[in-house]
Motif scaffolding. Structure first.
Motif, PDB file in Angstrom:
ATOM      1  N   GLY A 170      34.702  26.960  55.263  1.00 14.97           N
ATOM      2  CA  GLY A 170      34.266  26.794  56.617  1.00 14.97           C
ATOM      3  C   GLY A 170      35.195  28.213  57.271  1.00 14.97           C
ATOM      4  N   THR A 171      35.945  28.735  56.883  1.00 20.69           N
ATOM      5  CA  THR A 171      36.794  30.041  57.507  1.00 20.69           C
ATOM      6  C   THR A 171      36.669  31.210  56.828  1.00 20.69           C
ATOM      7  OG1 THR A 171      38.786  29.509  56.380  1.00 20.69           O
ATOM      8  CG2 THR A 171      38.264  28.555  58.695  1.00 20.69           C
ATOM      9  N   THR A 172      36.554  31.033  55.278  1.00 19.96           N
ATOM     10  CA  THR A 172      36.097  32.143  54.375  1.00 19.96           C
ATOM     11  C   THR A 172      35.004  31.989  53.652  1.00 19.96           C
ATOM     12  OG1 THR A 172      38.774  32.271  54.139  1.00 19.96           O
ATOM     13  CG2 THR A 172      37.435  33.560  52.397  1.00 19.96           C
ATOM     14  N   THR A 173      34.434  33.002  53.380  1.00 19.06           N
ATOM     15  CA  THR A 173      33.134  33.054  52.639  1.00 19.06           C
ATOM     16  C   THR A 173      33.008  34.287  51.676  1.00 19.06           C
ATOM     17  OG1 THR A 173      31.952  32.473  54.847  1.00 19.06           O
ATOM     18  CG2 THR A 173      30.452  33.363  53.152  1.00 19.06           C
ATOM     19  N   TYR A 174      32.473  33.712  50.447  1.00 17.90           N
ATOM     20  CA  TYR A 174      32.217  34.416  49.347  1.00 17.90           C
ATOM     21  C   TYR A 174      30.712  34.331  48.934  1.00 17.90           C
ATOM     22  CZ  TYR A 174      37.323  34.402  48.542  1.00 17.90           C
ATOM     23  OH  TYR A 174      38.766  34.794  48.545  1.00 17.90           O
ATOM     24  N   VAL A 175      30.081  35.616  48.575  1.00 16.77           N
ATOM     25  CA  VAL A 175      28.810  35.543  47.970  1.00 16.77           C
ATOM     26  C   VAL A 175      28.908  36.060  46.709  1.00 16.77           C
ATOM     27  CG1 VAL A 175      28.054  37.655  49.173  1.00 16.77           C
ATOM     28  CG2 VAL A 175      26.423  36.076  48.396  1.00 16.77           C
ATOM     29  N   PHE A 176      28.268  35.573  45.618  1.00 18.13           N
ATOM     30  CA  PHE A 176      27.859  35.883  44.464  1.00 18.13           C
ATOM     31  C   PHE A 176      26.485  36.367  43.970  1.00 18.13           C
ATOM     32  CE2 PHE A 176      31.603  33.032  44.891  1.00 18.13           C
ATOM     33  CZ  PHE A 176      32.546  33.512  44.213  1.00 18.13           C
ATOM     34  N   TYR A 177      26.470  37.578  43.639  1.00 20.16           N
ATOM     35  CA  TYR A 177      25.109  38.013  43.292  1.00 20.16           C
ATOM     36  C   TYR A 177      24.798  38.173  41.817  1.00 20.16           C
ATOM     37  CZ  TYR A 177      25.020  39.684  48.269  1.00 20.16           C
ATOM     38  OH  TYR A 177      24.826  39.888  49.538  1.00 20.16           O
ATOM     39  N   THR A 178      23.616  38.033  41.570  1.00 21.34           N
ATOM     40  CA  THR A 178      23.234  38.199  39.937  1.00 21.34           C
ATOM     41  C   THR A 178      22.956  39.702  39.631  1.00 21.34           C
ATOM     42  OG1 THR A 178      22.199  36.035  39.908  1.00 21.34           O
ATOM     43  CG2 THR A 178      21.551  37.728  38.196  1.00 21.34           C
ATOM     44  N   ALA A 179      23.509  40.312  38.686  1.00 17.06           N
ATOM     45  CA  ALA A 179      23.225  41.798  38.521  1.00 17.06           C
ATOM     46  C   ALA A 179      22.856  41.628  36.933  1.00 17.06           C
ATOM     47  CB  ALA A 179      24.636  42.519  38.509  1.00 17.06           C
ATOM     48  N   GLU A 180      21.844  41.842  36.714  1.00 19.21           N
ATOM     49  CA  GLU A 180      21.150  42.022  35.207  1.00 19.21           C
ATOM     50  C   GLU A 180      22.012  42.762  34.170  1.00 19.21           C
ATOM     51  OE1 GLU A 180      16.991  42.174  35.152  1.00 19.21           O
ATOM     52  OE2 GLU A 180      16.677  40.743  36.920  1.00 19.21           O
ATOM     53  N   SER A 181      22.271  43.853  34.863  1.00 18.08           N
ATOM     54  CA  SER A 181      23.066  44.673  33.989  1.00 18.08           C
ATOM     55  C   SER A 181      24.610  44.590  33.929  1.00 18.08           C
ATOM     56  CB  SER A 181      22.588  46.252  34.357  1.00 18.08           C
ATOM     57  OG  SER A 181      23.247  46.599  35.436  1.00 18.08           O
ATOM     58  N   PHE A 182      24.889  43.558  34.553  1.00 19.28           N
ATOM     59  CA  PHE A 182      26.447  43.186  34.655  1.00 19.28           C
ATOM     60  C   PHE A 182      27.068  43.116  32.987  1.00 19.28           C
ATOM     61  CE2 PHE A 182      29.797  40.232  34.372  1.00 19.28           C
ATOM     62  CZ  PHE A 182      30.819  40.918  35.272  1.00 19.28           C
ATOM     63  N   THR A 183      28.312  43.746  33.066  1.00 16.96           N
ATOM     64  CA  THR A 183      29.084  43.662  31.715  1.00 16.96           C
ATOM     65  C   THR A 183      30.446  43.195  32.153  1.00 16.96           C
ATOM     66  OG1 THR A 183      27.713  45.372  30.690  1.00 16.96           O
ATOM     67  CG2 THR A 183      29.804  44.867  29.716  1.00 16.96           C
ATOM     68  N   ALA A 184      30.941  42.000  31.638  1.00 13.19           N
ATOM     69  CA  ALA A 184      32.605  41.797  31.993  1.00 13.19           C
ATOM     70  C   ALA A 184      33.262  42.892  31.651  1.00 13.19           C
ATOM     71  CB  ALA A 184      32.793  40.604  31.470  1.00 13.19           C
ATOM     72  N   PRO A 185      34.457  43.225  32.431  1.00 13.36           N
ATOM     73  CA  PRO A 185      35.258  44.287  32.140  1.00 13.36           C
ATOM     74  C   PRO A 185      35.966  43.736  30.543  1.00 13.36           C
ATOM     75  CG  PRO A 185      36.292  42.756  33.647  1.00 13.36           C
ATOM     76  CD  PRO A 185      34.661  42.305  33.430  1.00 13.36           C
ATOM     77  N   ASN A 186      36.479  44.692  29.885  1.00 12.27           N
ATOM     78  CA  ASN A 186      37.266  44.379  28.680  1.00 12.27           C
ATOM     79  C   ASN A 186      38.659  44.576  29.093  1.00 12.27           C
ATOM     80  OD1 ASN A 186      37.877  44.347  25.946  1.00 12.27           O
ATOM     81  ND2 ASN A 186      37.909  46.449  25.327  1.00 12.27           N
ATOM     82  N   TRP A 187      39.037  43.443  29.670  1.00 12.53           N
ATOM     83  CA  TRP A 187      40.382  43.402  30.118  1.00 12.53           C
ATOM     84  C   TRP A 187      41.251  42.993  29.079  1.00 12.53           C
ATOM     85  CZ3 TRP A 187      44.010  39.572  30.470  1.00 12.53           C
ATOM     86  CH2 TRP A 187      45.028  39.621  31.127  1.00 12.53           C
ATOM     87  N   PRO A 188      42.544  43.504  28.952  1.00  6.26           N
ATOM     88  CA  PRO A 188      43.300  44.239  29.806  1.00  6.26           C
ATOM     89  C   PRO A 188      42.931  45.733  29.805  1.00  6.26           C
ATOM     90  CG  PRO A 188      44.764  43.797  28.107  1.00  6.26           C
ATOM     91  CD  PRO A 188      43.434  43.067  27.775  1.00  6.26           C
ATOM     92  N   GLU A 189      42.171  46.368  28.883  1.00  6.00           N
ATOM     93  CA  GLU A 189      41.995  47.789  28.691  1.00  6.00           C
ATOM     94  C   GLU A 189      41.367  48.362  29.909  1.00  6.00           C
ATOM     95  OE1 GLU A 189      41.237  45.635  26.185  1.00  6.00           O
ATOM     96  OE2 GLU A 189      42.878  45.904  24.981  1.00  6.00           O
TER      97      GLU A 189
END
Length: 123
Positions: free
Chosen positions: A48-67
């Protein structure tokens, strides 16, 4: 001298391999609602006060965290961190072995593999 205009953040946007699923995860994690969807490409959540939008990215790759450096990072605070961790794990988060926060915070990975932290309110 021209005065600096004031502004407020209207929305923050995040990308993942499945924007709608990521929106559902964070809505459940935060106790918010999915307020709008945009076909299969995106979904919006809000308290109601803060908004986030999440998009699909077909080429998305998760980060290799913590590197890898992170594109974004959320810190979520809860009254009961242990209960929150268990609930988030049941919603699809995972807990990596690397935990640099000691007793101060816990790192989890959201369903798209992006790290976020949980800690106690006021910490």
């Amino acid at each position: 001298m021209t005065p600096t205009p004031t502004a407020q953040v209207k929305c923050a946007a995040f990308w993942g391999h499945d924007g709608k699923a990521l929106a559902a995860f964070y809505a459940d994690a935060l106790g918010w609602k999915v307020t709008q969807t945009f076909g299969d490409a995106a979904a919006m959540i809000s308290d109601g006060t803060t908004t986030y939008v999440f998009y699909t990215a077909e080429s998305f790759t998760a980060p290799n965290w913590p590197e890898d450096e992170l594109v974004f990072h959320l810190d979520l605070a809860f009254d009961d961190v242990a209960a929150a961790e268990q609930r988030l794990l049941s919603l699809g988060a995972t807990k990596p072995d690397h935990q640099p926060g000691g007793e101060h915070w816990t790192v989890l990975l959201d369903p798209s593999g992006q790290p976020f932290c949980i800690s106690a309110i006021g910490r």
